[in-house]
Design a protein around this motif. Structure first.
Motif, short mmCIF file in Angstrom:
data_model
loop_
_atom_site.label_atom_id
_atom_site.label_comp_id
_atom_site.label_asym_id
_atom_site.label_seq_id
_atom_site.Cartn_x
_atom_site.Cartn_y
_atom_site.Cartn_z
N ASP A 78 0.85 -1.05 -0.02
CA ASP A 78 0.01 -0.06 0.10
C ASP A 78 0.71 1.11 -0.27
O ASP A 78 0.68 1.77 -0.76
N VAL A 79 1.58 1.34 0.44
CA VAL A 79 2.76 2.64 0.99
C VAL A 79 3.55 2.80 -0.27
O VAL A 79 3.87 3.48 -0.39
N ILE A 80 4.11 1.52 -0.71
CA ILE A 80 5.03 1.23 -1.79
C ILE A 80 4.19 2.20 -2.96
O ILE A 80 4.80 3.00 -3.69
N LYS A 81 2.91 1.85 -3.19
CA LYS A 81 2.33 2.04 -4.73
C LYS A 81 1.44 3.48 -4.21
O LYS A 81 1.74 4.78 -4.89
N ASN A 82 0.89 3.58 -3.11
CA ASN A 82 0.52 5.10 -2.68
C ASN A 82 1.31 6.62 -2.45
O ASN A 82 1.16 7.44 -2.85
N SER A 83 2.34 6.01 -2.18
CA SER A 83 3.61 7.16 -1.76
C SER A 83 4.91 6.78 -2.73
O SER A 83 5.36 7.39 -2.86
N ASP A 113 8.87 -2.50 -10.01
CA ASP A 113 10.05 -2.84 -9.48
C ASP A 113 10.36 -2.68 -8.36
O ASP A 113 11.08 -1.06 -8.37
N ILE A 114 10.28 -3.46 -6.94
CA ILE A 114 10.97 -1.80 -5.92
C ILE A 114 12.00 -2.62 -5.11
O ILE A 114 12.65 -3.70 -5.28
N PRO A 115 12.89 -2.17 -5.15
CA PRO A 115 14.30 -2.57 -5.14
C PRO A 115 14.21 -3.15 -3.25
O PRO A 115 14.06 -1.93 -2.53
N PHE A 377 14.58 -3.21 -13.75
CA PHE A 377 12.67 -2.98 -14.35
C PHE A 377 12.70 -0.85 -13.73
O PHE A 377 12.62 -1.15 -12.91
N SER A 378 12.42 -0.60 -14.05
CA SER A 378 11.69 0.90 -13.62
C SER A 378 10.78 0.84 -12.72
O SER A 378 9.27 -0.10 -13.40
N HIS A 379 10.30 1.65 -11.98
CA HIS A 379 8.77 1.81 -11.15
C HIS A 379 8.78 2.20 -11.98
O HIS A 379 8.00 3.57 -12.16
#
Ligand code: GMT
Length: 383
Positions: A78-83, A113-115, A377-379
């Motif tokens: 949730d936080v990774i997507k929304n923030s 893709d989140i490192p 892969f970029s975010h």
């Protein structure tokens, strides 16, 4: 950069380090999001650029064990997507690295893709992590982190020794804000604790078995027999009661104070003359570094990464685990030689500079930049 930090929000060293790192990153202009079940103890007051996301685990009658890891992974998503976070830095492998792996897979399905950086702190490897109950998950999630860091060379070696790790582990030492810890002693406070100018010894920990707090009382008992002294215990935990029992048994209650948990440790440390750390294992010993930054020589065991931090004969002295006689002897010799004590106090202040926040935090920033730029892969949410 927009960075997510996951840690234990308690008084333990890993949570303290992660919180201080987040605060320093925010001060350097990064946006920092803490994701954890409670506000971290060293995170107080309003700090621009810092966001705190509390993880809630609903309780259902069916759950005998609340599924924190699942709730944490969902909160991460949730936080990774929304923030629009650019990377996730998890401190302490269990369960943070495996929850991060789960979040990464969920996001990958959505084209993000989140490192993930995992920082190993100690017992997540040497004690809890090695336990067969957790070991396969710990090894897997460490191997699937994009970058792994360890807080000492010793911990790096221990990790390779106990797990089959296919990746390089980067050592980034823990740090301290030397400016914040270098406080002048408030004479009035010192007088309250040591009215006849007794020497003040300090121990700080979470009083877990691994800290061997009874050894601190034994060392103090011997020191106090030879030099008028007081002992301050900072912190709390399961073994406090055994230390209190021993203090009573040895009739030392007048000279030992148990201060309990303190979140302004930098106000208390400068009152001391010597810091004692008797642990069976420390990957690093952040409490000892904070004591040095406050000008206290350290007498410690030579376990784990402690010899990397406490330099024998320079910043204090090292002895084998359980050798309370040797530690007491070192303490008496040092406390009874004012010139030597003054010299070692100067040495510790200089030594702590090597671990100053301004030197170490850039190493994390550099690692973050490398990992973000090196991503294949970029975010997809990056604007
Ligand atoms: O020592 C503890 O009981 C707490 C533990 C933690 O995970 O919070 O501390 C570990 O991490 C600290 C920060 O990196 C290190 O300074 C401690 O040495 C390490 N503790 C152990 O290895 C036992």
């Amino acid at each position: 950069m927009k960075i997510g930090i996951v840690c234990y929000p308690t008084f333990g060293g890993s949570g303290v380090l992660a919180t201080e790192l987040g605060k320093a990153l925010a001060q350097n202009g990064h946006q920092v999001h803490f994701i954890t079940y409670k506000q971290p103890v060293r995170l107080h007051g309003f700090i621009p650029n810092i966001f705190f996301h509390e993880v809630h685990v609903p309780s259902y009658p069916l759950f005998e064990y609340p599924p924190y890891e699942t709730a944490l992974a969902s909160a991460m998503v949730d936080v990774i997507k929304n923030s629009r976070l650019e990377l996730l830095h998890v401190h302490y492998a269990i369960p943070h690295a495996s929850a991060a792996y789960m979040a990464k897979q969920i996001l990958r399905d959505e084209g993000i893709d989140i490192p993930v950086i995992t920082t190993l702190h100690g017992t997540d490897i040497t004690l809890v992590g090695r336990d067969k109950t957790f070991a396969p998950v710990v090894a897997f999630s460490i191997n699937h982190s994009d970058v792994i860091t360890a807080v000492s060379q010793n911990l790096k070696e221990e990790t390779y020794r106990h797990f089959h790790i296919e990746k390089d582990i980067k050592v980034i030492y823990n740090f301290v804000d030397t400016g914040r810890f270098r406080k002048k002693t408030v004479d009035a406070f010192r007088k309250l604790i040591a009215p006849h100018d007794e020497k003040i010894l300090i121990h700080a920990s979470n009083f877990r078995k691994i800290k061997r707090v009874q050894d601190v009382v034994k060392i103090f008992s011997e020191v106090n027999r030879q030099i008028p002294a007081k002992l301050l215990f900072i912190g709390d935990g399961p073994e406090r009661i055994t230390a209190e029992d021993l203090a009573r048994e040895l009739d030392l209650c007048r000279d030992i104070r148990f201060l309990g948990k303190q979140d302004q440790i930098e106000e208390i440390l400068p009152l001391g003359d010597l810091f004692i750390l008797t642990s069976e294992y420390e990957s690093f010993g952040l409490a000892a570094l904070e004591a040095m930054a406050a000008g206290l020589p350290v007498i410690s065991t030579n376990a784990g990464g402690l010899p990397e931090i406490n330099i024998h004969g320079v910043t204090g002295f090292l002895a084998d685990v359980g050798d309370t006689e040797a530690m007491a002897r070192y303490a008496v010799n040092l406390l009874s030689d004012e010139n030597e004590l003054k010299k070692v106090k100067e040495n510790v202040l200089a030594h702590a500079q090597k671990f100053d926040i301004r030197k170490i935090v850039p190493l994390y920033e550099e690692t973050y930049r490398e990992i973000i730029q090196g991503e294949v892969f970029s975010h997809s949410l990056k604007s």
